[in-house]
Scaffold this motif. Structure first.
Motif, mmCIF file in Angstrom:
data_model
loop_
_atom_site.group_PDB
_atom_site.id
_atom_site.type_symbol
_atom_site.label_atom_id
_atom_site.label_comp_id
_atom_site.label_asym_id
_atom_site.label_seq_id
_atom_site.Cartn_x
_atom_site.Cartn_y
_atom_site.Cartn_z
ATOM 1 N N GLU A 113 1.040 -1.086 -0.078
ATOM 2 C CA GLU A 113 0.043 0.060 -0.019
ATOM 3 C C GLU A 113 0.849 1.333 0.047
ATOM 4 O O GLU A 113 0.424 2.137 -0.434
ATOM 5 N N THR A 114 2.006 1.357 0.497
ATOM 6 C CA THR A 114 2.829 2.508 0.733
ATOM 7 C C THR A 114 3.590 2.496 -0.618
ATOM 8 O O THR A 114 3.608 3.808 -1.020
ATOM 9 N N LEU A 115 3.933 1.474 -1.173
ATOM 10 C CA LEU A 115 4.568 1.592 -2.481
ATOM 11 C C LEU A 115 3.489 2.233 -3.540
ATOM 12 O O LEU A 115 3.703 3.012 -4.332
ATOM 13 N N LYS A 116 2.330 1.895 -3.534
ATOM 14 C CA LYS A 116 1.347 2.153 -4.478
ATOM 15 C C LYS A 116 0.859 3.655 -4.327
ATOM 16 O O LYS A 116 0.661 4.430 -5.003
ATOM 17 N N SER A 117 0.720 4.061 -2.731
ATOM 18 C CA SER A 117 0.458 5.165 -2.679
ATOM 19 C C SER A 117 1.747 6.241 -3.054
ATOM 20 O O SER A 117 1.488 7.516 -3.688
ATOM 21 N N LEU A 118 2.945 5.852 -2.792
ATOM 22 C CA LEU A 118 3.863 7.008 -3.185
ATOM 23 C C LEU A 118 3.928 7.132 -4.825
ATOM 24 O O LEU A 118 4.178 8.078 -5.562
ATOM 25 N N CYS A 119 3.517 5.736 -5.590
ATOM 26 C CA CYS A 119 3.646 5.788 -7.158
ATOM 27 C C CYS A 119 2.562 6.633 -7.635
ATOM 28 O O CYS A 119 2.751 7.487 -8.715
ATOM 29 N N ARG A 120 1.250 6.590 -6.951
ATOM 30 C CA ARG A 120 0.040 7.359 -7.129
ATOM 31 C C ARG A 120 0.424 9.001 -6.904
ATOM 32 O O ARG A 120 -0.093 9.753 -7.926
ATOM 33 N N LYS A 121 1.247 9.170 -6.036
ATOM 34 C CA LYS A 121 1.528 10.721 -5.894
ATOM 35 C C LYS A 121 2.676 11.260 -6.783
ATOM 36 O O LYS A 121 3.106 12.457 -6.995
ATOM 37 N N MET A 122 3.162 10.240 -7.580
ATOM 38 C CA MET A 122 4.187 10.680 -8.393
ATOM 39 C C MET A 122 5.540 11.000 -8.027
ATOM 40 O O MET A 122 6.254 11.846 -8.235
ATOM 41 N N ASP A 123 5.568 10.532 -6.656
ATOM 42 C CA ASP A 123 6.905 11.309 -5.573
ATOM 43 C C ASP A 123 7.998 10.466 -5.831
ATOM 44 O O ASP A 123 8.264 9.371 -4.998
ATOM 45 N N SER A 124 8.938 10.578 -6.848
ATOM 46 C CA SER A 124 9.991 9.757 -6.928
ATOM 47 C C SER A 124 10.879 9.774 -6.007
ATOM 48 O O SER A 124 11.675 8.766 -5.594
ATOM 49 N N SER A 125 11.415 11.037 -5.387
ATOM 50 C CA SER A 125 12.110 10.994 -4.402
ATOM 51 C C SER A 125 11.863 10.376 -3.009
ATOM 52 O O SER A 125 12.670 9.590 -2.514
ATOM 53 N N ALA A 126 10.487 10.615 -2.620
ATOM 54 C CA ALA A 126 10.111 9.795 -1.352
ATOM 55 C C ALA A 126 10.080 8.215 -1.859
ATOM 56 O O ALA A 126 10.420 7.420 -0.919
ATOM 57 N N LEU A 127 9.906 7.793 -2.878
ATOM 58 C CA LEU A 127 9.827 6.342 -3.242
ATOM 59 C C LEU A 127 11.156 5.855 -3.512
ATOM 60 O O LEU A 127 11.296 4.649 -2.732
ATOM 61 N N LEU A 128 12.156 6.503 -3.862
ATOM 62 C CA LEU A 128 13.659 6.160 -3.697
ATOM 63 C C LEU A 128 14.077 5.845 -2.282
ATOM 64 O O LEU A 128 14.633 5.150 -1.776
ATOM 65 N N ARG A 129 13.428 6.961 -1.487
ATOM 66 C CA ARG A 129 13.973 7.009 -0.037
ATOM 67 C C ARG A 129 13.374 5.642 0.735
ATOM 68 O O ARG A 129 13.946 5.071 1.643
ATOM 69 N N PHE A 130 12.036 5.348 0.513
ATOM 70 C CA PHE A 130 11.263 4.260 1.057
ATOM 71 C C PHE A 130 12.021 3.017 0.743
ATOM 72 O O PHE A 130 11.962 2.084 1.343
#
Length: 521
Positions: A113-130
């Motif tokens: 769910e966290t991965l999908k949420s970050l992808c939906r937000k198009m937040d690449s920086s937060a996705l990389l950090r996560f």
């Protein structure tokens, strides 16, 4: 009377000479006529054949044109439906993204769910950090990341943003390793099949243009694009995946791509990438070069992926590789004058080479052609000897430290003997003293490039250690075959000595291989 007879004879002879000359001319004319007749017949047959071929090609072209027109007509008719479906999908993703923004942050949200949420937000920086923060859960990440990226409104843009951040981190030289690992997972999620020889997805021209700019920048950062030595194996694979996935093959010099592939040929998925790079007939030359350099295992994978197994029979290559293991180990020992370190190196070389061969045999499912039981026994024997050498080395260090402490105690200034006696038990009361100087950790083995199942869509270049007892940690950068690479040195116990007796195991059946490398001529 005699004069008349001579004159008559001369006339007859001249007559026959004239007849012979006429016969010769007639024969030449006949032969020339036959040649010309055959030539014209051949031309007529050739023209007729070409005419039929042209007619056939015209018919095929007409048929292809009709099919293409029909396909275009169907696509035109489906445009409204596809537009509606795309608009509905975008609206759905938009609502999901807005809902994610409105949700309160919880520490107990599931990984997917966290991965999908970050992808939906198009937040690449937060996705990389996560992703970096969840590195210990790499298996779960890889299982979820493909579906998560599909939730993004613009998946290629999300990945390209991540690539751009990675390239910026390279320029700033901060957090490069973790960012590269996370970025590599995203690249492979975007191209689950493209980087392994499958069909890559279609992208709009704007996306391809941006990808081309980033790859050109990346190419320039890799030591000016002139050498491959400064590039790590994982980064080289990521770069080539981008080139294949966005179809940027023609933007780069073929020789540079070839060198990049050959430098990191030991990477398990490089064989599929090489096939996707469309080297054509030159791919056979690459396999020849691998065999010439003693990298028969890599050559087997390349041949299997490129469909060149008839030219490079895997069974014969593996049997040749197994026969050379003993030769290479012996040469390694002799090159070091049979010193202790050289014999350690020879033993490690043999162990790694046998493991690589076993893994390749299992991947190709050709166990019936080899005596794997004897190979496994030899691996067990070498690993046992390696453990004994490590244990002996640790015990030697412990004994040396104790002796050093005792000597220091006896040479101190005049003091009470009772004081020294009291110190002795205290010193010896630490049975785990060797923990202060633990043995060096084992280095990644060269066979790590074949540490997992040869199944690219599910087990990828960034996979961690597999559960195979004959495979070591995966992902260590190296650019040589186990034939030319050595590992950590250990001291041999007296029971092992300099043994080079390989009669314990039989590398393969006694049938000599039919394959002779073309470079041996």
């Amino acid at each position: 009377m005699a004069t008349e007879l001579v004159t008559s004879t001369n006339r007859v002879q001249k007559f026959f000479d004239d007849l012979e000359a006429q016969r010769s001319i007639i024969s030449s004319c006949t032969q020339l006529f036959t040649t010309l007749s055959n030539h014209f017949s051949s031309l007529e047959a050739s023209i007729s054949q070409k005419s039929q071929l042209i007619d056939s090609n015209l018919q095929a072209l007409e048929s292809h044109a009709n099919k293409t027109l029909e396909s275009l007509h169907q696509r035109d008719n489906s445009i409204p439906e596809r537009e509606s479906a795309a608009a509905a999908r975008i609206e759905e993703q938009k609502e999901a993204a807005l809902a994610d923004f409105a949700k309160p942050i919880s520490a107990y949200v599931e990984l997917s769910e966290t991965l999908k949420s970050l992808c939906r937000k198009m937040d690449s920086s937060a996705l990389l950090r996560f992703i970096v923060s969840k590195r210990k859960e790499s298996a779960s990440l890889r299982a979820e990341i493909v579906q998560a990226i599909a939730e993004a409104v613009d998946p290629p843009r999300l990945v390209l943003d991540a690539v751009e951040e990675f390239l910026n981190s390279k320029s700033a030289k901060s957090g490069v390793t973790d960012t590269r690992w996370a970025c590599g997972i995203l690249i492979q999620a975007l191209f689950p099949e493209a980087s392994f020889g499958g069909k890559s997805p279609e992208f709009c021209r704007r996306t391809v243009a941006r990808a081309a700019d980033l790859v050109e920048l990346w190419y320039g950062q890799m030591d000016g694009g002139s050498e491959t030595g400064a590039v790590g194996a994982a980064e080289a694979v990521m770069f080539l995946q981008m080139v294949v996935g966005f179809r940027l093959r023609r933007r780069f010099d073929e020789e540079y791509l070839r060198k990049l592939v050959m430098t990191f040929a030991s990477r398990r998925d490089m064989a599929k990438i090489a096939s996707a790079l469309e080297f054509g007939e030159k791919l056979g030359d690459l396999i020849d070069e691998l065999v010439k350099n003693g990298k028969e295992v890599e050559a087997v994978y390349f041949a299997s992926e490129s469909g060149l197994t008839e030219r490079f029979p895997p069974i014969n290559l593996l049997k040749s590789y197994l026969r050379n293991i003993k030769k290479n180990a012996t040469a390694s020992s002799k090159s070091g004058n049979n010193s202790q370190a050289a014999m350690d190196e020879s033993s490690t070389l043999e162990l790694n080479s046998i493991k690589a061969a076993i893994k390749c045999i299992e991947d190709l499912k050709v166990e019936s052609e080899f005596n794997l039981e004897s190979l496994r026994k030899r691996v067990a024997h070498l690993e046992k000897s390696k453990a004994e050498r490590k244990k002996s080395s640790t015990a030697g260090k412990k004994s040396h430290k104790r002796a050093h402490g005792s000597s220091s105690s006896s040479t101190r200034g005049a003091g009470s003997s009772s004081f020294r006696s009291a110190k002795a038990p205290k010193y010896n009361s630490y049975p785990s003293l060797n923990r202060r100087n633990p043995a060096p950790p084992p280095q990644p083995s060269p066979v790590s490039r074949f540490s997992g199942s040869f199944n690219y869509p599910s087990q990828t270049v960034y996979d961690g250690p597999a559960a195979n007892p004959y495979a070591t940690a995966y992902g260590a950068p190296h650019n040589q075959s186990p034939v030319g690479l050595t590992q950590q040195h250990y001291s041999l116990p007296s029971s092992y000595g300099g043994q080079t007796n390989y009669a314990i195991y039989d590398y393969g059946h006694a049938v000599p291989p039919a394959y002779e490398p073309p470079f041996t001529h």
